[in-house]
Design a protein around this motif. Structure first.
Motif, PDB file in Angstrom:
ATOM      1  N   ASP A 116      64.933  43.216  55.643  1.00  0.00           N
ATOM      2  CA  ASP A 116      65.186  43.905  54.381  1.00  0.00           C
ATOM      3  C   ASP A 116      63.959  43.882  53.455  1.00  0.00           C
ATOM      4  N   GLY A 117      63.018  42.973  53.713  1.00  0.00           N
ATOM      5  CA  GLY A 117      61.781  42.955  52.939  1.00  0.00           C
ATOM      6  C   GLY A 117      61.023  44.267  53.049  1.00  0.00           C
ATOM      7  N   ASN A 118      61.119  44.944  54.217  1.00  0.00           N
ATOM      8  CA  ASN A 118      60.487  46.263  54.369  1.00  0.00           C
ATOM      9  C   ASN A 118      61.047  47.232  53.333  1.00  0.00           C
ATOM     10  N   ASN A 119      62.388  47.291  53.245  1.00  0.00           N
ATOM     11  CA  ASN A 119      63.025  48.283  52.370  1.00  0.00           C
ATOM     12  C   ASN A 119      62.802  47.937  50.896  1.00  0.00           C
ATOM     13  N   SER A 172      55.899  35.297  57.086  1.00  0.00           N
ATOM     14  CA  SER A 172      55.444  36.651  57.402  1.00  0.00           C
ATOM     15  C   SER A 172      54.710  37.264  56.220  1.00  0.00           C
ATOM     16  N   ARG A 173      53.707  38.069  56.535  1.00  0.00           N
ATOM     17  CA  ARG A 173      52.902  38.757  55.525  1.00  0.00           C
ATOM     18  C   ARG A 173      53.282  40.245  55.599  1.00  0.00           C
ATOM     19  N   ALA A 174      52.430  41.082  56.225  1.00  0.00           N
ATOM     20  CA  ALA A 174      52.799  42.495  56.379  1.00  0.00           C
ATOM     21  C   ALA A 174      53.757  42.638  57.568  1.00  0.00           C
ATOM     22  N   PHE A 216      63.535  56.924  60.656  1.00  0.00           N
ATOM     23  CA  PHE A 216      62.912  55.655  60.297  1.00  0.00           C
ATOM     24  C   PHE A 216      63.731  55.040  59.167  1.00  0.00           C
ATOM     25  N   THR A 217      64.246  53.840  59.400  1.00  0.00           N
ATOM     26  CA  THR A 217      65.057  53.188  58.367  1.00  0.00           C
ATOM     27  C   THR A 217      64.345  51.981  57.756  1.00  0.00           C
ATOM     28  N   ARG A 218      63.280  51.517  58.414  1.00  0.00           N
ATOM     29  CA  ARG A 218      62.489  50.405  57.874  1.00  0.00           C
ATOM     30  C   ARG A 218      61.057  50.893  57.669  1.00  0.00           C
ATOM     31  N   PRO A 219      60.656  51.212  56.435  1.00  0.00           N
ATOM     32  CA  PRO A 219      59.267  51.624  56.237  1.00  0.00           C
ATOM     33  C   PRO A 219      58.329  50.429  56.461  1.00  0.00           C
ATOM     34  N   PRO A 220      57.060  50.679  56.840  1.00  0.00           N
ATOM     35  CA  PRO A 220      56.131  49.557  56.987  1.00  0.00           C
ATOM     36  C   PRO A 220      56.029  48.781  55.670  1.00  0.00           C
ATOM     37  N   LYS A 221      55.893  47.467  55.772  1.00  0.00           N
ATOM     38  CA  LYS A 221      55.681  46.639  54.574  1.00  0.00           C
ATOM     39  C   LYS A 221      54.200  46.296  54.530  1.00  0.00           C
ATOM     40  N   GLU A 222      53.501  46.923  53.588  1.00  0.00           N
ATOM     41  CA  GLU A 222      52.075  46.660  53.446  1.00  0.00           C
ATOM     42  C   GLU A 222      51.885  45.724  52.256  1.00  0.00           C
TER      43      GLU A 222
END
Ligand SMILES: [Zn+2]
Length: 409
Positions: A347-350, A195-197, A308-314
């Motif tokens: 958890d990568g998002n957080n 996975s990337r973003a 929102f508990t998981r912010p976007p992972k950019e």
């Protein structure tokens, strides 16, 4: 050990890894099964303690959420485990895994089966007991080499990832603050794609309160909560904007009692996902103004719970660098390393939101996760451990670049 000896050593572990994975899969560790999670905690403690300098058991926070009757419930989670090595080293990597699975103790899917000579089916074999074994094997190999004094590591294993890491998010963020790189062991796709973003996600509960009345004798005195809620749900669903990758999924609804009663309560649970942090902020503002409008215009009253508990992972510069390093490691091993964006969260998002660049699908290859067909490819245990070892070695020699990026941020 030389680098080549390390790779051979990892290959020599392959059949033992499969056996250990079968044992771990047979222990039920559904997020709500605290006894099963205590067994997982003991098993992983036995595995990691011999290679760590220190071990810590962290009690997860309790979390509150609104149930389908609109009542607030408190949930307890299993303990977390934290292992650390060389906390004084200049470059620090945080490795994260989760011990829980989505399968509760009364689910029919409870034990592993070999489907053929490379496919193992079983609860948690891919998501992510296999991944934690990949992590452990890479760390053991890394510790067998002599050139490791530049890199220190922390392993954090939580017990509530599958329900959103509500009890472990503070510990994750605290650990992220002391590290320069993150390595997370969610499964890669069966073809090896990582996975990337990732999209961000939030779960919400909307409660509508009306007024109950006898449907025959005094219908007009009632205020139908289900009708009020259904209009609100239509407006929520209309916030979906596929062109921006923003989705509102009305997931569960409940309300009402008997045919002859105007219902006084109705509840809806919904999930929102989006690609960009700005969209997350904007959609939250839109929901807040809808809530105000409903409470003003309707005779029913509304409450909104959740966040929102998981912010976007950019993709950050550090994340980009780590992906390039992993591709180099793959090239050396003859493994094609490809990345793809996903709508799923982990958890990568957080960790990314806490400023920690990370790759979050370093675990085994597998598929059909969260179903009773979950499987993993057995040869990926050794293959992915070698890939992780390569990334640890690269962090030890060039991780200074991530330190500079973090300090410059
Ligand atoms: Zn997972």
């Amino acid at each position: 050990m030389s680098a080549n000896e390390s790779l051979n050593w990892i290959d020599s572990q392959q059949s033992a890894l499969v056996e250990t994975l079968k044992e771990l899969s047979a222990i039920n560790s559904g997020t709500g099964n605290l006894n099963g999670l205590a067994s997982m905690e003991a098993a992983f403690s036995d595995l990691f303690t011999p290679i760590a300098d220190s071990v810590e058991v962290i009690v997860s926070e309790e979390a509150e959420h609104a149930d389908l009757e609109g009542n607030l419930q408190t949930t307890r989670y299993g303990n977390m485990l934290k292992f650390s090595k060389r906390p004084e080293a200049p470059i620090q990597v945080l490795l994260v895994g989760h011990m829980d699975t989505v399968f509760p103790i009364d689910h029919p899917f409870q034990s592993p089966t070999e489907i053929d000579d490379n496919v193992l089916k079983g609860p948690g074999v891919a998501d992510m007991k296999g991944g934690i074994l990949v992590m452990h094997t890479a760390l053991r190999a890394f510790e067998n080499e002599s050139t490791n004094d530049q890199l220190g590591w922390q392993v954090l294993l939580n017990a509530d990832e599958e329900t959103g890491s509500h009890g472990s998010k503070d510990a994750l963020v605290a650990a992220a603050g002391t590290a320069h790189a993150g390595m997370i062991y969610e499964p890669a796709l069966a073809d090896g794609t990582l996975s990337r973003a990732r999209k961000g996600s939030g779960n919400f509960t909307l409660v509508a309160h009306g007024r109950s009345a006898h449907a025959g004798r005094e219908f007009e005195k009632g205020e139908n909560a289900i009708l009020a809620l259904s209009q609100a749900m239509g407006q929520l669903a209309a916030l979906t904007d596929l062109s921006r990758g923003l989705t509102v999924n009305i997931a569960r609804v409940s309300g009402g009692t008997a045919f002859n009663v105007v219902p006084d309560t109705a509840v809806c649970q919904f999930n929102i996902r989006c690609v960009r942090s700005e969209d997350q902020i904007e959609v939250k503002q839109q929901m807040d103004s809808l809530l105000q409008q409903w409470n003003k215009d309707s005779r029913a009253s509304f409450e909104l719970h959740g966040k929102f508990t998981r912010p976007p992972k950019e993709v950050s510069p550090g994340h980009q660098l780590m992906m390039e390093w992993l591709q180099d490691c793959g090239a050396q091993l003859g493994v094609d390393v490809a990345f793809k964006d996903t709508g799923g969260c982990c958890d990568g998002n957080n960790l990314a939101a806490a400023g920690l660049p990370n790759i979050d699908t370093l675990g085994v290859l597998g598929g059909h996760i969260h179903t009773d067909q979950e499987f993993m490819l057995m040869d990926s245990l050794a293959q992915r451990a070698k890939l992780s070892l390569g990334l640890l070695q690269r962090l030890a020699t060039e991780g200074e670049q991530l330190v500079t990026l973090r300090e410059g941020a």
